[in-house]
Design an enzyme around this catalytic site. Structure first.
Site, PDB file in Angstrom:
ATOM      1  N   SER A  51       0.835  -1.209   0.000  1.00 33.43           N
ATOM      2  CA  SER A  51       0.000   0.000   0.000  1.00 33.43           C
ATOM      3  C   SER A  51       0.865   1.253   0.000  1.00 33.43           C
ATOM      4  O   SER A  51       1.930   1.281   0.614  1.00 33.43           O
ATOM      5  CB  SER A  51      -0.878  -0.008   1.256  1.00 33.43           C
ATOM      6  OG  SER A  51      -1.388   1.281   1.506  1.00 33.43           O
TER       7      SER A  51
ATOM      8  N   TYR B 130      -2.225   5.519  -4.334  1.00 31.37           N
ATOM      9  CA  TYR B 130      -3.280   6.506  -4.104  1.00 31.37           C
ATOM     10  C   TYR B 130      -2.783   7.805  -4.733  1.00 31.37           C
ATOM     11  O   TYR B 130      -1.602   8.153  -4.569  1.00 31.37           O
ATOM     12  CB  TYR B 130      -3.470   6.759  -2.604  1.00 31.37           C
ATOM     13  CG  TYR B 130      -4.307   5.722  -1.885  1.00 31.37           C
ATOM     14  CD1 TYR B 130      -5.542   5.318  -2.373  1.00 31.37           C
ATOM     15  CD2 TYR B 130      -3.876   5.197  -0.671  1.00 31.37           C
ATOM     16  CE1 TYR B 130      -6.318   4.395  -1.676  1.00 31.37           C
ATOM     17  CE2 TYR B 130      -4.649   4.273   0.030  1.00 31.37           C
ATOM     18  CZ  TYR B 130      -5.875   3.879  -0.494  1.00 31.37           C
ATOM     19  OH  TYR B 130      -6.643   2.972   0.192  1.00 31.37           O
TER      20      TYR B 130
ATOM     21  N   THR C 145      -5.724   2.488  -7.023  1.00 31.72           N
ATOM     22  CA  THR C 145      -6.992   2.392  -6.283  1.00 31.72           C
ATOM     23  C   THR C 145      -7.860   3.593  -6.643  1.00 31.72           C
ATOM     24  O   THR C 145      -7.439   4.745  -6.504  1.00 31.72           O
ATOM     25  CB  THR C 145      -6.719   2.305  -4.775  1.00 31.72           C
ATOM     26  OG1 THR C 145      -5.978   1.112  -4.555  1.00 31.72           O
ATOM     27  CG2 THR C 145      -8.007   2.256  -3.971  1.00 31.72           C
TER      28      THR C 145
ATOM     29  N   LYS D  34      -8.249  -0.825  -9.188  1.00 27.21           N
ATOM     30  CA  LYS D  34      -8.884  -1.506  -8.045  1.00 27.21           C
ATOM     31  C   LYS D  34      -9.982  -0.638  -7.441  1.00 27.21           C
ATOM     32  O   LYS D  34      -9.738   0.529  -7.088  1.00 27.21           O
ATOM     33  CB  LYS D  34      -7.815  -1.786  -6.974  1.00 27.21           C
ATOM     34  CG  LYS D  34      -8.368  -2.328  -5.663  1.00 27.21           C
ATOM     35  CD  LYS D  34      -7.239  -2.735  -4.733  1.00 27.21           C
ATOM     36  CE  LYS D  34      -7.764  -3.225  -3.412  1.00 27.21           C
ATOM     37  NZ  LYS D  34      -8.248  -2.157  -2.538  1.00 27.21           N
TER      38      LYS D  34
ATOM     39  N   HIS E  92     -13.618  -1.959  -1.448  1.00 25.99           N
ATOM     40  CA  HIS E  92     -12.619  -1.593  -0.446  1.00 25.99           C
ATOM     41  C   HIS E  92     -12.891  -2.294   0.892  1.00 25.99           C
ATOM     42  O   HIS E  92     -12.674  -1.758   1.971  1.00 25.99           O
ATOM     43  CB  HIS E  92     -12.604  -0.069  -0.247  1.00 25.99           C
ATOM     44  CG  HIS E  92     -11.254   0.518   0.021  1.00 25.99           C
ATOM     45  ND1 HIS E  92     -10.524   1.183  -0.930  1.00 25.99           N
ATOM     46  CD2 HIS E  92     -10.477   0.545   1.151  1.00 25.99           C
ATOM     47  CE1 HIS E  92      -9.382   1.605  -0.399  1.00 25.99           C
ATOM     48  NE2 HIS E  92      -9.326   1.226   0.862  1.00 25.99           N
TER      49      HIS E  92
HETATM   50  C1  LIG Z   1      -6.997  -2.354   7.401  1.00 23.56           C
HETATM   51  C2  LIG Z   1      -7.205  -2.172   5.930  1.00 23.56           C
HETATM   52  C3  LIG Z   1      -6.451  -1.225   5.252  1.00 23.56           C
HETATM   53  C4  LIG Z   1      -6.592  -1.091   3.870  1.00 23.56           C
HETATM   54  N1  LIG Z   1      -5.770  -0.221   3.197  1.00 23.56           N
HETATM   55  C5  LIG Z   1      -5.857  -0.145   1.853  1.00 23.56           C
HETATM   56  C6  LIG Z   1      -4.928   0.651   1.126  1.00 23.56           C
HETATM   57  O1  LIG Z   1      -4.030   1.263   1.694  1.00 23.56           O
HETATM   58  N2  LIG Z   1      -5.071   0.695  -0.217  1.00 23.56           N
HETATM   59  C7  LIG Z   1      -6.059  -0.004  -0.891  1.00 23.56           C
HETATM   60  O2  LIG Z   1      -6.153   0.078  -2.107  1.00 23.56           O
HETATM   61  N3  LIG Z   1      -6.929  -0.766  -0.217  1.00 23.56           N
HETATM   62  C8  LIG Z   1      -6.839  -0.877   1.137  1.00 23.56           C
HETATM   63  N4  LIG Z   1      -7.691  -1.701   1.809  1.00 23.56           N
HETATM   64  C9  LIG Z   1      -8.681  -2.504   1.067  1.00 23.56           C
HETATM   65  C10 LIG Z   1      -8.077  -3.868   0.677  1.00 23.56           C
HETATM   66  O3  LIG Z   1      -7.095  -3.712  -0.308  1.00 23.56           O
HETATM   67  C11 LIG Z   1      -9.149  -4.820   0.139  1.00 23.56           C
HETATM   68  O4  LIG Z   1      -9.843  -4.190  -0.906  1.00 23.56           O
HETATM   69  C12 LIG Z   1     -10.147  -5.267   1.209  1.00 23.56           C
HETATM   70  O5  LIG Z   1      -9.491  -5.500   2.429  1.00 23.56           O
HETATM   71  C13 LIG Z   1     -10.860  -6.541   0.770  1.00 23.56           C
HETATM   72  O6  LIG Z   1     -11.799  -6.950   1.718  1.00 23.56           O
HETATM   73  P1  LIG Z   1     -11.495  -8.040   2.874  1.00 23.56           P
HETATM   74  O7  LIG Z   1     -10.740  -7.316   3.943  1.00 23.56           O
HETATM   75  O8  LIG Z   1     -12.846  -8.445   3.296  1.00 23.56           O
HETATM   76  O9  LIG Z   1     -10.664  -9.136   2.249  1.00 23.56           O
HETATM   77  C14 LIG Z   1      -7.548  -1.871   3.181  1.00 23.56           C
HETATM   78  C15 LIG Z   1      -8.301  -2.811   3.874  1.00 23.56           C
HETATM   79  C16 LIG Z   1      -8.122  -2.983   5.232  1.00 23.56           C
HETATM   80  C17 LIG Z   1      -8.930  -4.031   5.950  1.00 23.56           C
END
Ligand SMILES: Cc1cc2nc3c(=O)[nH]c(=O)nc-3n(C[C@H](O)[C@H](O)[C@H](O)COP(=O)(O)O)c2cc1C
Length: 378
Positions: free
Chosen positions: A107, A130, A156, A252, A276
């Site tokens: 990330s 981002y 993203t 994404k 997300h």
């Molecule tokens: C704690 C956390 C932080 C996240 N940070 C980002 C991020 O920095 N960039 C991003 O594109 N998605 C981020 N996401 C989304 C994840 O990439 C992903 O889309 C999502 O966790 C999928 O759902 P799941 O947690 O049910 O597997 C984050 C998700 C979580 C749980």
């Protein structure tokens, strides 16, 4: 780890081992958490066809993801602040993914920098971008990902404004962690977490440090994101990013078929059907509900990836059956990292792989390529 049999076990260990503010940051979603809940619930509503007396002795999870061989159709999604769940968390997660033969996505909002990870692992990893208002900084960040030989850029597209996560505000979640009296009581009961964080290379956002002034002391993550992230971001900017990034591009955060159709003409090689993880638009459909229509519409033009709510290998099978070529997981491996560092992430991947291979066997299929909607009960 011997008694860990499922992702929920890792979640409970994570909760015990990591301070509440960081566990909740990983575990919770935006506003009423309607979409967060729907992601898992709608997956579980999908039932399989049990098939019998089929030779399933040659089950094989291997596949390709964007043309590269992978041991199974799984990618570790970009998750911010992994280095606050476990010291140097991004490095531990990347090592576990690479040892298992699947891609890791770093990330933008990581604690370790791109260069920290590149120096610590042998193989290329993916970088998630981002887009912030300071375009000079974003261009430099992409150039850093190129210099680090990242093998895909994940742009993203669903976080131009941030969905409020109530719990982060209630917990006073800060980066670096605030050593206030109330937090100290919590930290005191988590000595292995404290020791790991103290040993970790960094305590704040490694990719932003030294570049964006405020990043040294972000008192409210959401306020800072709202002030820095570019709300003007639009399809023309994808062309701009394409002009800087020569490699594979993944968009994404697509949940709508019209957007997927535009994405198919954008020069991206793949999209991730994603909300997300229920952390952005509360009230959006679960990812699995929109997957079939998007896959039907653009699956022949782009590689379709999926995330949202995956907690079992059965969930991976469901998404593949409905048109995904591979899946991303966020929380499932973040729980593993919080529970036990690299070993915990390895355990999460192993749990999902074993569940997937068993499900394939009980549905009468041997290969990933064979999985389609015929494995589902109507
Ligand atoms: C704690 C956390 C932080 C996240 N940070 C980002 C991020 O920095 N960039 C991003 O594109 N998605 C981020 N996401 C989304 C994840 O990439 C992903 O889309 C999502 O966790 C999928 O759902 P799941 O947690 O049910 O597997 C984050 C998700 C979580 C749980």
């Amino acid at each position: 780890m011997k008694h860990v049999t499922c992702i929920e076990d890792l979640r409970l260990l994570h909760q015990q081992r990591v301070p509440k503010a960081f566990f909740d940051y990983a575990d919770r979603g935006s506003y009423t958490e309607d979409t967060l809940r729907a992601n898992s619930e709608k997956l579980q509503e999908i039932k399989f066809r049990q098939r019998i007396l089929v030779d399933v002795s040659k089950r094989d999870l291997s596949t390709t993801i964007l043309g590269e061989p992978a041991s199974m159709p799984l990618v570790l999604a970009p998750v911010g602040l992994l280095g606050m769940q476990h010291g140097d968390g991004e490095i531990h997660a990347c090592r576990a993914a690479q040892a298992a033969g699947i891609p890791f996505t770093q990330s933008t909002m990581s604690i370790c920098s791109i260069e920290d990870i590149a120096a610590a692992v042998d193989k290329p990893f993916w970088f998630q971008l981002y887009v912030m208002k300071d375009r000079g900084f974003i261009k430099a960040l992409i150039e850093r990902a190129i210099a680090a030989k990242c093998s895909a850029l994940v742009l993203t597209v669903d976080l131009q404004v941030i969905g409020q996560r109530h719990q982060d505000i209630k917990n006073g979640m800060t980066v670096p962690p605030e050593w206030s009296l109330s937090k100290l009581v919590d930290f005191a009961s988590k000595p292995s977490w404290v020791a790991g964080i103290m040993r970790g290379k960094r305590k704040t956002f490694g990719n932003l440090a030294g570049h964006l002034k405020i990043s040294e002391d972000i008192t409210s993550l959401s306020t800072w994101i709202n002030s820095q992230f570019d709300t003007t971001l639009n399809w023309k900017d994808v062309d701009w990013i394409r002009s800087i990034w020569p490699g594979k591009l993944i968009l994404k955060g697509i949940l709508d078929t019209e957007d997927a159709e535009i994405a198919a003409k954008s020069g991206a090689q793949a999209i991730v059907v994603s909300n997300h993880g229920g952390r952005q638009l509360d009230g959006a459909p679960s990812s699995i509900e929109v997957l079939p229509e998007i896959a039907d519409s653009v699956g022949s033009q782009l590689e379709i990836m999926f995330d949202g709510g995956i907690r079992t290998g059965m969930d991976i099978m469901r998404a593949l059956a409905l048109g995904a070529k591979s899946c991303m997981i966020g929380r499932a491996y973040a729980y593993g990292l919080g529970a036990a560092g690299q070993e915990g992430v390895a355990k999460a991947i192993d749990v999902l792989a074993k569940e997937l291979t068993t499900t394939m066997g009980l549905c009468g299929v041997n290969t990933i390529a064979e999985i389609d909607d015929h494995v589902l009960a109507v």
